[in-house]
Design a protein around this motif. Structure first.
Motif, PDB file in Angstrom:
ATOM      1  N   ALA A  28       0.842  -1.206   0.000  1.00 13.56           N
ATOM      2  CA  ALA A  28       0.000   0.000   0.000  1.00 13.56           C
ATOM      3  C   ALA A  28       0.873   1.251   0.000  1.00 13.56           C
ATOM      4  O   ALA A  28       1.767   1.400   0.824  1.00 13.56           O
ATOM      5  N   ARG A  29       0.631   2.129  -0.939  1.00 15.26           N
ATOM      6  CA  ARG A  29       1.448   3.340  -1.107  1.00 15.26           C
ATOM      7  C   ARG A  29       1.221   4.351   0.014  1.00 15.26           C
ATOM      8  O   ARG A  29       2.080   5.155   0.308  1.00 15.26           O
ATOM      9  N   ASN A  30       0.048   4.345   0.552  1.00 16.41           N
ATOM     10  CA  ASN A  30      -0.323   5.375   1.531  1.00 16.41           C
ATOM     11  C   ASN A  30      -0.271   4.778   2.934  1.00 16.41           C
ATOM     12  O   ASN A  30      -1.122   3.957   3.307  1.00 16.41           O
ATOM     13  N   PHE A  77      -2.925   1.931   6.689  1.00 12.26           N
ATOM     14  CA  PHE A  77      -2.541   1.986   5.274  1.00 12.26           C
ATOM     15  C   PHE A  77      -3.752   1.720   4.378  1.00 12.26           C
ATOM     16  O   PHE A  77      -4.718   1.075   4.790  1.00 12.26           O
ATOM     17  N   VAL A  78      -3.672   2.255   3.163  1.00  7.55           N
ATOM     18  CA  VAL A  78      -4.803   2.122   2.235  1.00  7.55           C
ATOM     19  C   VAL A  78      -4.264   2.041   0.815  1.00  7.55           C
ATOM     20  O   VAL A  78      -3.285   2.710   0.470  1.00  7.55           O
ATOM     21  N   LYS A  79      -4.886   1.190   0.008  1.00  2.25           N
ATOM     22  CA  LYS A  79      -4.468   1.014  -1.375  1.00  2.25           C
ATOM     23  C   LYS A  79      -4.847   2.255  -2.200  1.00  2.25           C
ATOM     24  O   LYS A  79      -5.903   2.856  -1.981  1.00  2.25           O
ATOM     25  N   SER A  80      -4.031   2.562  -3.209  1.00  4.25           N
ATOM     26  CA  SER A  80      -4.291   3.746  -4.049  1.00  4.25           C
ATOM     27  C   SER A  80      -5.639   3.655  -4.750  1.00  4.25           C
ATOM     28  O   SER A  80      -6.301   4.662  -4.980  1.00  4.25           O
ATOM     29  N   THR A  81      -6.040   2.417  -5.093  1.00  8.95           N
ATOM     30  CA  THR A  81      -7.316   2.273  -5.827  1.00  8.95           C
ATOM     31  C   THR A  81      -8.514   2.600  -4.936  1.00  8.95           C
ATOM     32  O   THR A  81      -9.633   2.761  -5.427  1.00  8.95           O
ATOM     33  N   ASP A  82      -8.298   2.693  -3.620  1.00 11.87           N
ATOM     34  CA  ASP A  82      -9.409   3.006  -2.704  1.00 11.87           C
ATOM     35  C   ASP A  82      -9.500   4.492  -2.376  1.00 11.87           C
ATOM     36  O   ASP A  82     -10.361   4.918  -1.609  1.00 11.87           O
ATOM     37  N   ILE A  83      -8.599   5.281  -2.964  1.00  8.82           N
ATOM     38  CA  ILE A  83      -8.621   6.719  -2.665  1.00  8.82           C
ATOM     39  C   ILE A  83      -9.316   7.481  -3.803  1.00  8.82           C
ATOM     40  O   ILE A  83      -8.904   7.386  -4.961  1.00  8.82           O
TER      41      ILE A  83
END
Lengths: 71, 71, 71, 71, 71, 71
Positions: free
Chosen positions: E8-10, E60-66
Motif C-alpha cells: 500500500a502506497r499510503n 494503510f490504504v491502497k491507491s485504488t481506494d482513494i
C-alpha cells in the motif's frame, strides 16, 4: 455451477455498450435503467467471462463501498 | 469550502428514506429515480453530515469497486 | 434469474460455520478446503439470501482489493 | 521497521508465479495452498517492494471487501 | 514471521487514541503527526492484534481506494 | 450543483504534483501536509474533472478501506 444470488445490495442489470481494454485492467460501460454504470475489472476476467459489447450483465457493489455526499 | 465534483464515475442522486443506526456503522437507504441504493458508512459521519430521512444526497462509488456477473 | 459467472478472480467455495450478527453488518465465517475465510456483509443481505450455518457459498473478492506484504 | 501483524482476517501465504506489468497497475499471481490468488497493485509498489517471480509474499484482504454468493 | 513491507502506497504511522467497539466492527482513531485517521476493522481483529489505546500502528490504504474531489 | 461535504472521515487537502497516465486508470500523486498521497482513478475521470499538475484537490477514503498493522 449456477449462482442463485449475490449478497451485494446494489445490483444494476443492463447491457455492455463499450469496453476500453488495457494491459491489466479494462473499463466496461453498462447501460442500465439508472443510466451509464462504469466498472473497472481485470482484463483477464473480461476474456474468461467472454464479455463483449451487447453482453447482458449485472453490475453490483457492496454497501460498504458506497460513499455519500450531502447537497 | 465547496466541492465542485468528485472523480467517482458512478453517482446516484436521491433522498434518504431510512437510516438503520448501529454503534459503529449505519445503513442508509436512498431512493433514486430508478430504485433503492444502500450505503453503509460510519455512524459518526452520519452525525457530522447531519444526515436524516429526507436529506438530499449523492451516493457514489469508484469503478474499481464495481464487480460484474454474466447472465 | 441465474448467474453464470462472476468477474472476481479470487473465489473460495465453502460452507458457513459461524455467523456473528450485528445491527447493521454481520460477520460470516466460511470453512474452505484450505482454511477459514471471513466476510463482513450487511445484516439485511444475510436475511435476504437466507444464509445460515451450513449454507453452501462462494466467497469472492476483486483483485484490486487484495494487498501484498513482502516477507 | 518490522511489522508484527496486519489486521486483515484473510491472509494467504505463497510465492509469486507471474507478474503482468502495466503502465499504472500490474497483476500479480500468487500460488498458495488455496490455489492461485490474483492481486492488482500499483506498478510503483512492485518496484518499491522489489517483487518478482519467486518472491515470498502474503496476500491479504479485509473482511468488508469479501462478497458472498449463495449456491 | 515478520513482514518487511506492505505494497500500500499510503501509510500513516501513529498511536491509537480511541476505540469504539461494536459487535462485529469497531472504529479505531489514530493520531498521526498531521491529524486523525479513522479505520473501521473487524472487532475480532482488534482482539487478535491486542490493539488498545496507545498501541503504535501503521494505517494503510491502497491507491485504488482513494477517491478525489476537485475544489 | 455544489457538494457541501462528503461522508469519508479521512480527507487530505493538497495539490497534484504528478499524474502517470494509463489507457484505463491513471496514478495521481498529491502533496499534502501529511506527505505524498497516491490515488489511482479512471483515466476518464481525470479528463472529466480536468485534473492536472497544480490542481487543488481533496483525496478521501472511507474508514472501512483503511487496514492496520501493529508495530
Amino acid at each position: 455451477m449456477s449462482i442463485k444470488s449475490i449478497n451485494a445490495r446494489n445490483q444494476f442489470h443492463g447491457k455492455i455498450v463499450e469496453i476500453v481494454t488495457g494491459p491489466v485492467v479494462s473499463e466496461v460501460d453498462i447501460e442500465t435503467p439508472t443510466g451509464l454504470i462504469t466498472s473497472i475489472i481485470s482484463t483477464r476476467s473480461i476474456a474468461k467471462l467472454e464479455l463483449k459489447t451487447g453482453s447482458e450483465v449485472i453490475a453490483f457493489v457492496k454497501s460498504t463501498d458506497i460513499a455519500l455526499a450531502k447537497l
